[in-house]
Design a protein around this motif. Structure first.
Motif, PDB file in Angstrom:
ATOM      1  N   THR A 411       0.831  -1.210   0.000  1.00  0.00           N
ATOM      2  CA  THR A 411       0.000   0.000   0.000  1.00  0.00           C
ATOM      3  C   THR A 411       0.859   1.251   0.000  1.00  0.00           C
ATOM      4  OG1 THR A 411      -1.727  -1.182   1.213  1.00  0.00           O
ATOM      5  CG2 THR A 411      -1.834   1.218   1.233  1.00  0.00           C
ATOM      6  N   ILE A 412       1.922   1.234   0.795  1.00  0.00           N
ATOM      7  CA  ILE A 412       2.841   2.376   0.834  1.00  0.00           C
ATOM      8  C   ILE A 412       3.455   2.604  -0.546  1.00  0.00           C
ATOM      9  CG2 ILE A 412       5.075   3.177   1.734  1.00  0.00           C
ATOM     10  CD1 ILE A 412       4.304   1.777   4.389  1.00  0.00           C
ATOM     11  N   LEU A 413       3.905   1.535  -1.184  1.00  0.00           N
ATOM     12  CA  LEU A 413       4.517   1.662  -2.508  1.00  0.00           C
ATOM     13  C   LEU A 413       3.533   2.262  -3.507  1.00  0.00           C
ATOM     14  CD1 LEU A 413       6.544  -1.664  -2.933  1.00  0.00           C
ATOM     15  CD2 LEU A 413       7.390   0.601  -2.291  1.00  0.00           C
ATOM     16  N   ASN A 414       2.286   1.820  -3.454  1.00  0.00           N
ATOM     17  CA  ASN A 414       1.282   2.310  -4.397  1.00  0.00           C
ATOM     18  C   ASN A 414       0.941   3.781  -4.145  1.00  0.00           C
ATOM     19  OD1 ASN A 414      -0.791   1.815  -6.508  1.00  0.00           O
ATOM     20  ND2 ASN A 414      -2.199   2.237  -4.827  1.00  0.00           N
ATOM     21  N   ASP A 415       0.603   4.091  -2.899  1.00  0.00           N
ATOM     22  CA  ASP A 415       0.159   5.451  -2.572  1.00  0.00           C
ATOM     23  C   ASP A 415       1.292   6.465  -2.644  1.00  0.00           C
ATOM     24  OD1 ASP A 415      -2.268   4.285  -2.191  1.00  0.00           O
ATOM     25  OD2 ASP A 415      -2.263   4.422  -0.006  1.00  0.00           O
ATOM     26  N   ARG A 416       2.436   6.107  -2.077  1.00  0.00           N
ATOM     27  CA  ARG A 416       3.549   7.050  -2.035  1.00  0.00           C
ATOM     28  C   ARG A 416       4.197   7.250  -3.401  1.00  0.00           C
ATOM     29  NH1 ARG A 416       3.719  10.413   2.128  1.00  0.00           N
ATOM     30  NH2 ARG A 416       5.988  10.561   1.979  1.00  0.00           N
ATOM     31  N   THR A 417       4.169   6.210  -4.250  1.00  0.00           N
ATOM     32  CA  THR A 417       4.686   6.388  -5.610  1.00  0.00           C
ATOM     33  C   THR A 417       3.859   7.435  -6.344  1.00  0.00           C
ATOM     34  OG1 THR A 417       5.548   4.120  -5.764  1.00  0.00           O
ATOM     35  CG2 THR A 417       5.114   5.264  -7.829  1.00  0.00           C
ATOM     36  N   ASN A 418       2.547   7.343  -6.204  1.00  0.00           N
ATOM     37  CA  ASN A 418       1.678   8.335  -6.849  1.00  0.00           C
ATOM     38  C   ASN A 418       1.933   9.733  -6.303  1.00  0.00           C
ATOM     39  OD1 ASN A 418       0.443   6.350  -8.386  1.00  0.00           O
ATOM     40  ND2 ASN A 418      -1.196   6.012  -6.900  1.00  0.00           N
ATOM     41  N   LEU A 419       2.097   9.825  -4.979  1.00  0.00           N
ATOM     42  CA  LEU A 419       2.335  11.130  -4.357  1.00  0.00           C
ATOM     43  C   LEU A 419       3.661  11.723  -4.818  1.00  0.00           C
ATOM     44  CD1 LEU A 419       1.529  13.312  -2.285  1.00  0.00           C
ATOM     45  CD2 LEU A 419       2.731  11.945  -0.537  1.00  0.00           C
ATOM     46  N   HIS A 420       4.731  10.901  -4.764  1.00  0.00           N
ATOM     47  CA  HIS A 420       6.049  11.399  -5.166  1.00  0.00           C
ATOM     48  C   HIS A 420       6.066  11.769  -6.654  1.00  0.00           C
ATOM     49  CE1 HIS A 420       7.960  10.762  -1.365  1.00  0.00           C
ATOM     50  NE2 HIS A 420       7.749   9.456  -1.365  1.00  0.00           N
ATOM     51  N   PHE A 421       5.346  10.996  -7.472  1.00  0.00           N
ATOM     52  CA  PHE A 421       5.301  11.299  -8.905  1.00  0.00           C
ATOM     53  C   PHE A 421       4.650  12.671  -9.139  1.00  0.00           C
ATOM     54  CE2 PHE A 421       3.495  11.236 -13.148  1.00  0.00           C
ATOM     55  CZ  PHE A 421       4.556  10.733 -13.909  1.00  0.00           C
ATOM     56  N   GLN A 422       3.546  12.927  -8.425  1.00  0.00           N
ATOM     57  CA  GLN A 422       2.859  14.205  -8.582  1.00  0.00           C
ATOM     58  C   GLN A 422       3.751  15.373  -8.150  1.00  0.00           C
ATOM     59  OE1 GLN A 422      -0.764  13.781  -6.345  1.00  0.00           O
ATOM     60  NE2 GLN A 422      -1.670  12.330  -7.789  1.00  0.00           N
ATOM     61  N   ARG A 423       4.478  15.171  -7.048  1.00  0.00           N
ATOM     62  CA  ARG A 423       5.360  16.232  -6.555  1.00  0.00           C
ATOM     63  C   ARG A 423       6.504  16.495  -7.527  1.00  0.00           C
ATOM     64  NH1 ARG A 423       5.846  14.669  -0.073  1.00  0.00           N
ATOM     65  NH2 ARG A 423       3.789  15.490   0.533  1.00  0.00           N
ATOM     66  N   LEU A 424       7.075  15.419  -8.073  1.00  0.00           N
ATOM     67  CA  LEU A 424       8.148  15.594  -9.052  1.00  0.00           C
ATOM     68  C   LEU A 424       7.628  16.246 -10.333  1.00  0.00           C
ATOM     69  CD1 LEU A 424       9.973  12.152  -8.633  1.00  0.00           C
ATOM     70  CD2 LEU A 424      10.876  14.388  -7.984  1.00  0.00           C
ATOM     71  N   ALA A 425       6.424  15.815 -10.756  1.00  0.00           N
ATOM     72  CA  ALA A 425       5.851  16.338 -12.001  1.00  0.00           C
ATOM     73  C   ALA A 425       5.543  17.829 -11.897  1.00  0.00           C
ATOM     74  CB  ALA A 425       4.580  15.563 -12.351  1.00  0.00           C
ATOM     75  N   GLU A 426       5.254  18.320 -10.675  1.00  0.00           N
ATOM     76  CA  GLU A 426       4.955  19.740 -10.489  1.00  0.00           C
ATOM     77  C   GLU A 426       6.124  20.631 -10.907  1.00  0.00           C
ATOM     78  OE1 GLU A 426       3.867  20.099  -6.422  1.00  0.00           O
ATOM     79  OE2 GLU A 426       1.854  19.242  -6.694  1.00  0.00           O
ATOM     80  N   HIS A 427       7.331  20.097 -10.773  1.00  0.00           N
ATOM     81  CA  HIS A 427       8.529  20.885 -11.088  1.00  0.00           C
ATOM     82  C   HIS A 427       8.953  20.731 -12.539  1.00  0.00           C
ATOM     83  CE1 HIS A 427       9.160  21.822  -6.837  1.00  0.00           C
ATOM     84  NE2 HIS A 427       8.899  20.551  -6.571  1.00  0.00           N
TER      85      HIS A 427
END
Length: 506
Positions: A411-427
């Motif tokens: 669950t951590i891998l799924n949720d946090r991957t999406n979160l980190h991807f969104q944060r990286l994509a913002e930049h």
């Protein structure tokens, strides 16, 4: 004494191969799926079916050994496990493989708790500490070596031999235990007053719980109707089982043993070590396969260092156990496990066997210093009459910890991957000068300025970095669990083992 040692050794081999087979397929699921023409969603059940069956039978093994005797149950389980292994190797499609793996897990799981019970009946004094150390070492070493051995076998032979390797030790274990193990007598009269309703409730609780934990991360947990249904069944049947066990005259599991402080704390520590042991074995091969693109053999070689350093720590533990309070050794082991998780946290996308060596070495040492003292401190103070039912509960907690730990990490891998991807994509926008330079260079390398061609490698690189950060998060969560256990270890009492009847007196 020679007969007892040989009997104990044969039982340890049976436990070892049963535990080894949990993870021996983990690095080779892609090969098994290819051989059986199955997709990834189906292939994962090669491991899940084994775990569900094993986790259901472990708490039942204490009652089963009282009914049929340790000798008959262990020998029959070894024979059945061997036959199930043969059928797994001969499986013709994914459905037959899943069915045979469930059978293999059920028969293998029944052997595990009986080894713990036999050790405390066979031996006393310092011999008991050594026996508990041996069991603890094997219990944590077997699943650790599973991916390495499985990867090597798959690379040099084929995935069928992941199961055929059991055809040699299985019959030997069955023969030796039947001839040498004679620590109790069968009592078929227990079948008359057995808690069959409790068995049904226990099977529903553990089976549905395991299914929910395994499938939840992939199907959005309670957003899926099937997961929601199995979760409700697990919760209601679990409550029903506890109430039934506390009120029934001949319960399947000795929940009252939890009144003993050492047993309650030891079961908690067993749960947490299960989280650390199985979740890290899940995370590391997954990272190497998904992020680094390693083959089964490369994954096996990369994770082998954990088992090697655990083996090297066995003499150190034996020396420490003779001179120091086991509680302080346990505290050091739990602290070392937390430190190893901290060393995993700086993981980057280019980590391989060399970078993983130090944190895995720490984890291997931690397993040897943490698991054996938990076994001795938890079970060593119980009266022999309570060992069978209590050891099943103790082993169940370790496997439950593994199941919940893996589900939490998924669950951590799924949720946090999406979160980190969104944060990286913002930049990654038009104002980012580094991105503009990267896209210009990528267009030159690819020989095209088409957005799809240029942006695809950018998406892949961003997703890879998001995944890697999610693995780091998972390791930190496991670290937090071990820090809590370190603080709780002083609450345990020093064990003064009760005098145990000699196995020769039965």
């Amino acid at each position: 004494m020679t007969q007892k040692l040989l009997a104990f050794a044969s039982m340890c081999v049976g436990m070892f191969i049963a535990l080894l087979d949990i993870q021996i397929v983990s690095a080779s699921l892609r090969d098994i799926g290819g051989g059986l023409s199955a997709g990834a969603d189906e292939t994962v059940w090669v491991q899940t079916s084994y775990l569900i069956a094993e986790i259901v039978v472990i708490p039942l093994s204490g009652w089963l050994s009282r009914v049929f005797s340790t000798r008959w149950l262990f020998s029959a389980s070894a024979v059945g496990f061997t036959l199930a292994s043969l059928l797994c190797g001969l499986a013709w499609d994914i459905n037959s493989m899943i069915a045979f793996r469930a059978l293999q897990g059920f028969l293998g799981g029944s052997m595990i708790p009986m080894v713990f019970t036999a050790a405390f009946i066979f031996f006393d004094g310092k011999q008991r500490v050594i026996a508990a150390s041996t069991i603890g070492a094997l219990a944590s070493l077997a699943p650790t070596l599973g991916p390495a051995l499985g990867g090597w076998i798959t690379e040099h032979a084929s995935w069928h031999w992941l199961f055929f390797v059991n055809l040699v030790p299985g019959p030997l274990v069955a023969i030796l235990t039947f001839r040498l193990v004679n620590i109790d007598k069968a009592d078929l009269s227990l079948l008359r007053g057995a808690d069959y309703l409790g068995m049904v409730l226990l099977a529903l609780f553990l089976g549905c719980l395991q299914y929910t934990l395994e499938e939840g991360p992939r199907w959005d947990w309670f957003g899926d109707r099937t997961i929601l249904t199995t979760a409700w069944i697990a919760g209601l049947s679990g409550i029903g089982f506890v109430l039934r066990t506390l009120t029934y005259a001949q319960p399947l599991v000795d929940l009252r043993a939890l009144r003993d402080r050492n047993f309650a704390l030891g079961s908690l520590f067993s749960f947490v070590t299960g989280v650390g042991l199985f979740a890290t074995i899940y995370l590391t091969p997954l990272f190497l396969g998904r992020v680094r693109g390693y083959s089964a053999l490369q994954i096996g070689e990369a994770v082998l260092s954990t088992g090697m350093f655990q083996i090297l720590t066995v003499p150190l533990y034996a020396w420490l156990a003779r001179r120091f309070d086991l509680r302080w050794i346990l505290m050091v082991g739990m602290a070392l496990f937390a430190i190893s998780m901290w060393e995993f946290a700086p993981i980057t996308h280019d980590w391989g066997a060399r970078e993983l060596l130090f944190p895995q070495a720490l984890r291997g040492m931690a397993q040897q210093l943490a698991v054996p003292p938990v076994v001795t401190l938890t079970l060593g103070g119980l009266a022999p009459a309570r060992l069978k039912l209590a050891s099943g509960l103790f082993n169940l907690m370790r496997n439950l910890g593994g199941a919940i730990g893996i589900a939490a990490c998924a669950t951590i891998l799924n949720d946090r991957t999406n979160l980190h991807f969104q944060r990286l994509a913002e930049h990654l926008n038009s104002t980012n000068e580094s991105l503009a330079l990267w896209m210009t260079g990528a267009a030159a390398r690819l020989g095209t300025t088409a957005d799809e061609a240029v942006l695809r490698p950018l998406w892949q690189a961003t997703f890879r970095e998001a995944q890697t950060q999610a693995y780091s998060d998972a390791f930190l969560v496991i670290m937090a669990a071990f820090i809590l256990t370190v603080l709780m270890v002083p609450l345990m009492r020093k064990v003064a083992p009760p005098s145990a009847p000699s196995a020769d007196s039965h």
